[in-house]
Design a protein around this motif. Structure first.
Motif, PDB file in Angstrom:
ATOM      1  N   PHE A 349       0.824  -1.209   0.000  1.00 36.37           N
ATOM      2  CA  PHE A 349       0.000   0.000   0.000  1.00 36.37           C
ATOM      3  C   PHE A 349       0.860   1.261   0.000  1.00 36.37           C
ATOM      4  O   PHE A 349       1.907   1.308   0.665  1.00 36.37           O
ATOM      5  N   CYS A 350       0.368   2.277  -0.734  1.00 34.65           N
ATOM      6  CA  CYS A 350       1.089   3.557  -0.815  1.00 34.65           C
ATOM      7  C   CYS A 350       1.050   4.276   0.528  1.00 34.65           C
ATOM      8  O   CYS A 350       0.035   4.266   1.229  1.00 34.65           O
ATOM      9  N   THR A 351       2.118   4.945   0.856  1.00 32.31           N
ATOM     10  CA  THR A 351       2.198   5.751   2.078  1.00 32.31           C
ATOM     11  C   THR A 351       2.740   7.125   1.727  1.00 32.31           C
ATOM     12  O   THR A 351       3.524   7.283   0.788  1.00 32.31           O
ATOM     13  N   GLY A 352       2.317   8.109   2.511  1.00 28.93           N
ATOM     14  CA  GLY A 352       2.829   9.468   2.316  1.00 28.93           C
ATOM     15  C   GLY A 352       2.476  10.013   0.941  1.00 28.93           C
ATOM     16  O   GLY A 352       1.323  10.039   0.535  1.00 28.93           O
ATOM     17  N   THR A 353       3.495  10.412   0.164  1.00 27.87           N
ATOM     18  CA  THR A 353       3.279  11.005  -1.165  1.00 27.87           C
ATOM     19  C   THR A 353       3.463   9.990  -2.289  1.00 27.87           C
ATOM     20  O   THR A 353       3.564  10.363  -3.452  1.00 27.87           O
ATOM     21  N   GLN A 354       3.530   8.690  -1.972  1.00 24.50           N
ATOM     22  CA  GLN A 354       3.719   7.663  -2.993  1.00 24.50           C
ATOM     23  C   GLN A 354       2.482   7.544  -3.882  1.00 24.50           C
ATOM     24  O   GLN A 354       1.356   7.762  -3.426  1.00 24.50           O
ATOM     25  N   THR A 355       2.716   7.215  -5.176  1.00 25.39           N
ATOM     26  CA  THR A 355       1.631   7.006  -6.134  1.00 25.39           C
ATOM     27  C   THR A 355       1.864   5.691  -6.848  1.00 25.39           C
ATOM     28  O   THR A 355       3.008   5.217  -6.961  1.00 25.39           O
ATOM     29  N   PRO A 356       0.765   5.074  -7.363  1.00 25.29           N
ATOM     30  CA  PRO A 356       0.930   3.802  -8.076  1.00 25.29           C
ATOM     31  C   PRO A 356       1.843   3.946  -9.294  1.00 25.29           C
ATOM     32  O   PRO A 356       2.642   3.046  -9.588  1.00 25.29           O
ATOM     33  N   GLU A 357       1.738   5.075 -10.008  1.00 28.23           N
ATOM     34  CA  GLU A 357       2.502   5.248 -11.232  1.00 28.23           C
ATOM     35  C   GLU A 357       3.999   5.320 -10.955  1.00 28.23           C
ATOM     36  O   GLU A 357       4.827   4.756 -11.682  1.00 28.23           O
ATOM     37  N   LEU A 358       4.384   6.016  -9.895  1.00 26.92           N
ATOM     38  CA  LEU A 358       5.802   6.238  -9.629  1.00 26.92           C
ATOM     39  C   LEU A 358       6.403   5.171  -8.732  1.00 26.92           C
ATOM     40  O   LEU A 358       7.580   4.806  -8.884  1.00 26.92           O
ATOM     41  N   ASN A 359       5.602   4.684  -7.802  1.00 29.35           N
ATOM     42  CA  ASN A 359       6.168   3.777  -6.800  1.00 29.35           C
ATOM     43  C   ASN A 359       5.686   2.340  -6.925  1.00 29.35           C
ATOM     44  O   ASN A 359       6.112   1.476  -6.167  1.00 29.35           O
ATOM     45  N   GLY A 360       4.756   2.071  -7.852  1.00 25.68           N
ATOM     46  CA  GLY A 360       4.266   0.711  -8.019  1.00 25.68           C
ATOM     47  C   GLY A 360       3.530   0.191  -6.812  1.00 25.68           C
ATOM     48  O   GLY A 360       3.457  -1.023  -6.592  1.00 25.68           O
ATOM     49  N   CYS A 361       2.977   1.110  -6.007  1.00 27.48           N
ATOM     50  CA  CYS A 361       2.259   0.711  -4.798  1.00 27.48           C
ATOM     51  C   CYS A 361       0.762   0.698  -5.063  1.00 27.48           C
ATOM     52  O   CYS A 361       0.290   1.129  -6.116  1.00 27.48           O
ATOM     53  N   PHE A 362       0.020   0.219  -4.089  1.00 31.70           N
ATOM     54  CA  PHE A 362      -1.427   0.158  -4.198  1.00 31.70           C
ATOM     55  C   PHE A 362      -2.055   1.166  -3.238  1.00 31.70           C
ATOM     56  O   PHE A 362      -1.594   1.324  -2.097  1.00 31.70           O
ATOM     57  N   ILE A 363      -3.124   1.848  -3.724  1.00 26.92           N
ATOM     58  CA  ILE A 363      -3.858   2.792  -2.871  1.00 26.92           C
ATOM     59  C   ILE A 363      -4.701   2.006  -1.887  1.00 26.92           C
ATOM     60  O   ILE A 363      -5.429   1.087  -2.276  1.00 26.92           O
ATOM     61  N   ASP A 364      -4.626   2.395  -0.615  1.00 27.90           N
ATOM     62  CA  ASP A 364      -5.421   1.708   0.397  1.00 27.90           C
ATOM     63  C   ASP A 364      -6.906   1.943   0.113  1.00 27.90           C
ATOM     64  O   ASP A 364      -7.323   3.080  -0.119  1.00 27.90           O
ATOM     65  N   PRO A 365      -7.730   0.902   0.101  1.00 27.50           N
ATOM     66  CA  PRO A 365      -9.158   1.058  -0.246  1.00 27.50           C
ATOM     67  C   PRO A 365      -9.880   2.064   0.638  1.00 27.50           C
ATOM     68  O   PRO A 365     -10.660   2.876   0.147  1.00 27.50           O
ATOM     69  N   GLN A 366      -9.642   2.032   1.942  1.00 30.68           N
ATOM     70  CA  GLN A 366     -10.362   2.933   2.839  1.00 30.68           C
ATOM     71  C   GLN A 366      -9.957   4.384   2.614  1.00 30.68           C
ATOM     72  O   GLN A 366     -10.800   5.288   2.656  1.00 30.68           O
TER      73      GLN A 366
END
Length: 413
Positions: A349-366
């Motif tokens: 899951f993305c934290t702080g200023t991370q984004t899926p496009e740049l960091n390959g993370c997932f946005i937390d559903p809640q």
């Protein structure tokens, strides 16, 4: 003193006080007597508070004694009397003297207080109900007003400034049948209490022109000018008299109404044609455009709400071999995360200023649900505000009419 039947005991109770204070207020000359010590504004305010408190508590002896002290002190002030408290001070002195049975002098102070503050009324927070001061004061308030009476043939000296009841004056004039605090600021400050317009002679000069003239200044009478010869010039004179011809007044420009001729029952009839204001249609068109923009905002709000519902929940989690919970997401969440599968079977899951496009993370559903809810609410409020403006502008455009008087703003497109 005007008294009611139910206040007779007060007369007996205050008889001894009246004997004491009578010596203090026996004549108007006593007000301007020698001052052993100066009377300061601080002392005036202290005594004023004592009198007002005594009146509220029906302590007539306290009000009378301190009022007598104030009456003497006003003639010994070593500072200019503040105009803002002059009326209060005069009411306190008058109330104390009235309680002591000195009605004639009390009225002279109370009349001056009404001259300075004509709107004052005694309330229950000032004196208790049934106190004889209230009807007595109201009777003085109902008396017809009087004008200033100038001191004939006299004026103030040029040097110095002069004050009456705390206000600067330039002419020796005052209302009669009352006391006034008169102060002269020359090299030093002098304070006296005068009755009516009996200003001290030490600050006056005699003038020869008018009842009251400017201090020390007499105007030199102007010599009459010789009358001009109005005899018409003859033909032999250098210049013949010019005749003045009155110019014709320019006619006012009146905006003519547009007319139209129509046939009614075989006869020509001229009728007025209503003229449409130039701002009518721009207002209608502009208002409609604003209403349309509110619809766009509402559509965007609905889309955000739809995306929020597209996130499946409640969220269920599976667990990897280490026992770490793994969220299962699809639909809107999958599209936001770029359809990227989890690494090693886990969602990062993305934290702080991370984004899926740049960091390959997932946005937390809640977190995404909360963001979409906030966005939808803001868009709904913005849509309602824009709609209100659009409806108002459109309505104004529909109602505005060239033949109708309506509230308008001085603005044209």
């Amino acid at each position: 003193m005007r008294r009611c039947a139910n206040v007779a005991p007060m007369e007996v109770r205050l008889r001894s006080i009246g004997v004491v204070t009578a010596a203090l207020f026996a004549s108007s000359q006593a007000w301007a007597g020698d001052c052993a010590t100066p009377y300061t504004i601080d002392q005036l305010l202290e005594d004023l508070t004592v009198v007002e408190t005594a009146l509220r508590e029906s302590n007539d002896s306290g009000a009378s004694a301190t009022g007598a002290k104030m009456g003497q002190g006003l003639g010994c002030l070593d500072e200019l009397l503040p105009a803002l408290i002059a009326a209060r001070a005069y009411r306190a002195v008058g109330a104390g003297m009235l309680a002591a049975g000195q009605e004639a002098d009390a009225d002279k102070w109370l009349r001056t207080s009404l001259e300075v503050d004509p709107t004052w009324e005694y309330g229950l927070q000032d004196i208790p109900e049934g106190h004889p001061l209230r009807p007595h004061f109201d009777a003085l308030k109902a008396e017809p007003g009087t004008d200033y009476t100038p001191l004939a043939g006299r004026a103030f000296k040029e040097e110095g400034e002069f004050y009456l009841n705390g206000r600067k004056v330039t002419k020796p004039q005052a209302r009669l049948d009352r006391f006034h605090v008169f102060q002269a600021q020359t090299a030093t400050l002098s304070t006296e209490i005068i009755e009516g317009n009996a200003f001290p002679a030490a600050y006056l000069i005699t003038v020869s022109e008018g009842p009251v003239a400017d201090a020390g200044k007499t105007k030199k009478p102007k010599e009459p000018k010789a009358p001009k010869d109005k005899t018409p010039k003859t033909a032999g004179d250098d210049k013949a008299p010019k005749e003045k011809v009155a110019k014709a007044a320019k006619p006012e420009k009146v905006k003519a109404n547009k007319t139209k001729t129509v046939i009614v029952d075989g006869q020509e009839v001229t009728v007025n044609v209503r003229e449409t204001p130039v701002e009518k249609y721009p207002l209608i068109i502009g208002g409609a455009a604003i209403i349309a923009s509110s619809g766009v905002l509402y559509y965007l709000a609905g889309k955000s709400a739809s995306d929020m519902k597209g996130i499946k929940g409640p969220f269920t989690y599976s667990y990897d071999d280490t026992g770490t919970p793994v969220a299962i997401v699809d639909g809107h969440m999958t599209s936001l995360n770029g359809n990227v599968p989890p690494e090693n079977g886990r969602y990062n899951f993305c934290t702080g200023t991370q984004t899926p496009e740049l960091n390959g993370c997932f946005i937390d559903p809640q977190d995404e649900v909360n963001r979409l809810r906030k966005k939808a609410n803001q868009l709904v409020l913005a849509s309602a505000s824009v709609l209100a403006v659009g409806v108002g502008v459109t309505t104004w455009g529909v109602l505005v009419d060239g033949d109708m008087v309506m509230p308008t703003v001085n603005f044209r497109f």
